[in-house]
Design an enzyme around this catalytic site. Structure first.
Site, PDB file in Angstrom:
ATOM      1  N   GLY A  80       0.923  -1.814  -0.069  1.00 18.52           N
ATOM      2  CA  GLY A  80      -0.619  -0.154  -0.175  1.00 18.52           C
ATOM      3  C   GLY A  80       0.833   1.325   0.143  1.00 18.52           C
ATOM      4  O   GLY A  80       2.215   0.670   0.028  1.00 18.52           O
ATOM      5  N   GLY A  83       0.547   9.489   1.455  1.00 19.15           N
ATOM      6  CA  GLY A  83       0.706  10.510   1.474  1.00 19.15           C
ATOM      7  C   GLY A  83       2.231  10.786   1.725  1.00 19.15           C
ATOM      8  O   GLY A  83       2.680  11.473   1.350  1.00 19.15           O
ATOM      9  N   GLU A  86       5.179   4.269   1.844  1.00 21.70           N
ATOM     10  CA  GLU A  86       5.125   3.383   0.944  1.00 21.70           C
ATOM     11  C   GLU A  86       5.025   2.030   1.817  1.00 21.70           C
ATOM     12  O   GLU A  86       6.109   2.035   2.881  1.00 21.70           O
ATOM     13  CB  GLU A  86       5.484   3.387  -0.219  1.00 21.70           C
ATOM     14  CG  GLU A  86       5.359   3.624  -1.201  1.00 21.70           C
ATOM     15  CD  GLU A  86       6.614   4.368  -2.839  1.00 21.70           C
ATOM     16  OE1 GLU A  86       5.746   3.832  -3.830  1.00 21.70           O
ATOM     17  OE2 GLU A  86       7.735   4.304  -2.415  1.00 21.70           O
ATOM     18  N   VAL A  87       4.335   1.221   2.138  1.00 19.43           N
ATOM     19  CA  VAL A  87       4.571   0.030   2.707  1.00 19.43           C
ATOM     20  C   VAL A  87       4.588  -1.865   1.850  1.00 19.43           C
ATOM     21  O   VAL A  87       4.291  -1.782   0.796  1.00 19.43           O
ATOM     22  CB  VAL A  87       3.676  -0.537   3.554  1.00 19.43           C
ATOM     23  CG1 VAL A  87       3.511  -1.824   4.398  1.00 19.43           C
ATOM     24  CG2 VAL A  87       2.831   1.024   4.576  1.00 19.43           C
ATOM     25  N   LYS A 102       7.654  -0.161   5.849  1.00 21.12           N
ATOM     26  CA  LYS A 102       7.376   1.247   5.722  1.00 21.12           C
ATOM     27  C   LYS A 102       8.211   1.906   5.152  1.00 21.12           C
ATOM     28  O   LYS A 102       9.704   2.790   6.452  1.00 21.12           O
ATOM     29  CB  LYS A 102       6.699   1.909   6.670  1.00 21.12           C
ATOM     30  CG  LYS A 102       6.304   3.516   6.107  1.00 21.12           C
ATOM     31  CD  LYS A 102       4.942   3.831   7.885  1.00 21.12           C
ATOM     32  CE  LYS A 102       4.566   4.864   7.350  1.00 21.12           C
ATOM     33  NZ  LYS A 102       2.948   5.300   7.812  1.00 21.12           N
ATOM     34  N   GLU A 151       6.331  -6.346  12.510  1.00 20.38           N
ATOM     35  CA  GLU A 151       5.402  -7.119  12.233  1.00 20.38           C
ATOM     36  C   GLU A 151       4.211  -7.095  10.627  1.00 20.38           C
ATOM     37  O   GLU A 151       3.709  -6.412  10.397  1.00 20.38           O
ATOM     38  CB  GLU A 151       5.345  -7.500  13.193  1.00 20.38           C
ATOM     39  CG  GLU A 151       3.928  -8.584  13.586  1.00 20.38           C
ATOM     40  CD  GLU A 151       3.342  -9.190  14.259  1.00 20.38           C
ATOM     41  OE1 GLU A 151       2.341 -10.370  15.119  1.00 20.38           O
ATOM     42  OE2 GLU A 151       3.106  -8.092  15.356  1.00 20.38           O
ATOM     43  N   ASP A 196      -6.548   7.271  15.751  1.00 24.29           N
ATOM     44  CA  ASP A 196      -7.245   6.536  14.737  1.00 24.29           C
ATOM     45  C   ASP A 196      -7.496   5.944  14.508  1.00 24.29           C
ATOM     46  O   ASP A 196      -7.558   4.525  13.855  1.00 24.29           O
ATOM     47  CB  ASP A 196      -6.515   6.878  13.288  1.00 24.29           C
ATOM     48  CG  ASP A 196      -6.781   7.627  11.791  1.00 24.29           C
ATOM     49  OD1 ASP A 196      -8.315   7.731  12.358  1.00 24.29           O
ATOM     50  OD2 ASP A 196      -5.848   7.498  10.950  1.00 24.29           O
ATOM     51  N   LYS A 198     -10.107   2.458  13.440  1.00 24.31           N
ATOM     52  CA  LYS A 198     -11.227   2.849  12.568  1.00 24.31           C
ATOM     53  C   LYS A 198     -10.920   1.099  11.910  1.00 24.31           C
ATOM     54  O   LYS A 198      -9.375   0.567  12.341  1.00 24.31           O
ATOM     55  CB  LYS A 198     -11.166   3.465  12.108  1.00 24.31           C
ATOM     56  CG  LYS A 198      -9.717   3.178  10.871  1.00 24.31           C
ATOM     57  CD  LYS A 198      -9.862   5.000  10.274  1.00 24.31           C
ATOM     58  CE  LYS A 198      -8.360   4.690   9.506  1.00 24.31           C
ATOM     59  NZ  LYS A 198      -8.284   6.521   8.448  1.00 24.31           N
TER      60      LYS A 198
END
Length: 412
Positions: A80, A83, A86-87, A102, A151, A196, A198
């Site tokens: 993924g 902004g 990237e991972v 990351k 992880e 955050d 969610k």
């Protein structure tokens, strides 16, 4: 059909990368040198046999093999991006361990605050060690590239699970929320507030373990913590995702405490049971107004026990003092209703051979793009398609990553 020259260039890129065992490399080079060799068939075979991932084959085909190596890590797949960074799914060469890596975008290095936020996330993650929190393994810098390893959770995210299967059975939803509450309790005891919470930040492993990810918006609630680490937001900046945002956090994110995470977890609970947001539609401002002023919607499912409805109602009370005061209280209330699924179906693993013709773009990565910067640009939850509704009885995630996915949001 790709030209013989293009296939020959791929062979040399593969040889230079050292990714293939010597015997397999030589066999591949010999087959590629045969008259009429079909590049698509040969490269698909490498992927099918697990000698390369689709992502690696794609990068080699484009002559970007050097991009597959970062310090001691080999990149396997892109999970993924957002902004800030990237991972990737990556493998530590010496430990032979897969991680979610990351990597901060190079173009953000010119912003000192962005670098500070990235480092704060690393420090926050390093303070936590709990079954229900994604573990931090390593952090480093290679040249001008900043990265840290976490992880890798083989599974999916809770929002993807709802998207794929519809609203969850009551016992399963209770179990996942119970686990998240235990992870938040650990963070609370370490002096951290997530800010955050969610479904897309909750990774569900194939073993049914939920792990909290994405500490990019974390606030350090510790009087002994240096001011530079505790203050990660600016005055007047709304931090979080509007669909799950506690009223007091919307007013002043720097004043939010663990009870704001409990409110967001209550909204997540609602989402798992209903398959939609508490206040769907509208602008971020309209959503925040509804969270602050309108009654929290009832859980309309007939199979939800009154005791569970009462837990959700208390978690989502408008005033923090009317909620549970620590996440452990939520976990204790849900324990009698929690049921772990006997079997979970994980998503396909990376490395599946592509089916389309081989072109510059035909070797796909298994990739889920997500803007994980949850500072107030329209969050992914406010723009993605509305979750389809299904029957609630007997209908059953991430973690992404990578997304990641496991994918990580950062904010200042």
């Amino acid at each position: 059909m790709p030209s013989p020259e293009k296939l020959a260039a791929f062979v040399e890129a593969a040889r230079a990368s050292g990714l293939l065992p010597p015997a397999d490399m030589e066999a591949f080079a010999k087959a590629a040198a045969e008259p009429g060799a079909d590049a698509e068939t040969l490269i698909k075979d490498l992927v099918r046999r697990g000698l390369l991932t689709s992502y690696q084959a794609r990068k080699l085909w484009k002559g970007q093999g050097a991009d597959l190596f970062l310090s001691q890590y080999i990149l396997l797949d892109k999970l993924g991006e957002g902004g800030m960074g990237e991972v990737f799914r990556a493998r530590h060469q010496r430990l032979d361990r897969d991680v979610a890596l990351k990597v901060m975008r190079r173009e953000r290095l010119a912003n000192p605050e962005a670098v500070k936020r990235f480092r704060r996330e690393i420090k926050a993650a390093a303070r936590l060690a709990h079954e229900n929190v994604v573990l931090a393994y390593d952090a480093d810098q290679a040249g001008d590239v900043h990265f840290f390893a976490m992880e890798f959770v083989e599974g999916t995210t809770l929002d993807n699970r709802v998207n794929d299967k519809g609203p969850l059975p009551v016992g399963e939803a209770c179990e996942y929320v119970r686990q998240i509450a235990m992870g938040l309790q650990h963070a609370h005891e370490a002096g951290l507030i997530h800010r955050d919470v969610k479904p897309s930040n909750m990774l569900l492993s194939k073993d049914g373990i939920v792990k909290i990810s994405d500490l990019g918006l974390v606030l350090v609630d510790d009087p002994e913590t240096p001011e530079s680490l505790g203050k990660i937001t600016k005055e007047g900046l709304t931090v979080g995702t509007p669909d799950f945002l506690a009223p007091e956090q919307a007013r002043n994110p720097r004043k939010a405490d663990i009870r704001a995470d409990i409110y967001a977890l209550g909204c997540t609970f609602y989402y798992l049971l209903i398959g939609d947001f508490p206040y769907p539609g509208g602008t971020p401002t309209e959503k925040m107004f509804k969270h602050a002023r309108e009654p929290f919607p009832e859980v309309t499912r007939a199979d939800v026990p009154d005791e569970v409805r009462a837990v959700i109602a208390k978690m989502t009370a408008k005033r923090p003092e009317q909620r549970y005061q620590i996440p452990a209280e939520v976990a204790l209330e849900l324990e009698p209703h929690a049921r772990k699924p006997s079997q979970l179906t994980p998503p396909p693993l990376p490395g599946v051979a592509p089916e389309e013709p081989l072109t510059e773009d035909s070797l796909p990565t298994q990739r889920r793009e997500r803007d994980t910067d949850s500072r107030f640009r329209l969050s992914e939850s406010a723009t993605r398609r509305k979750v389809r509704r299904k029957g609630c009885l007997g209908v059953a995630l991430v973690i992404g990553v990578v997304g990641l996915g496991v994918v990580i949001g950062l904010a200042s």
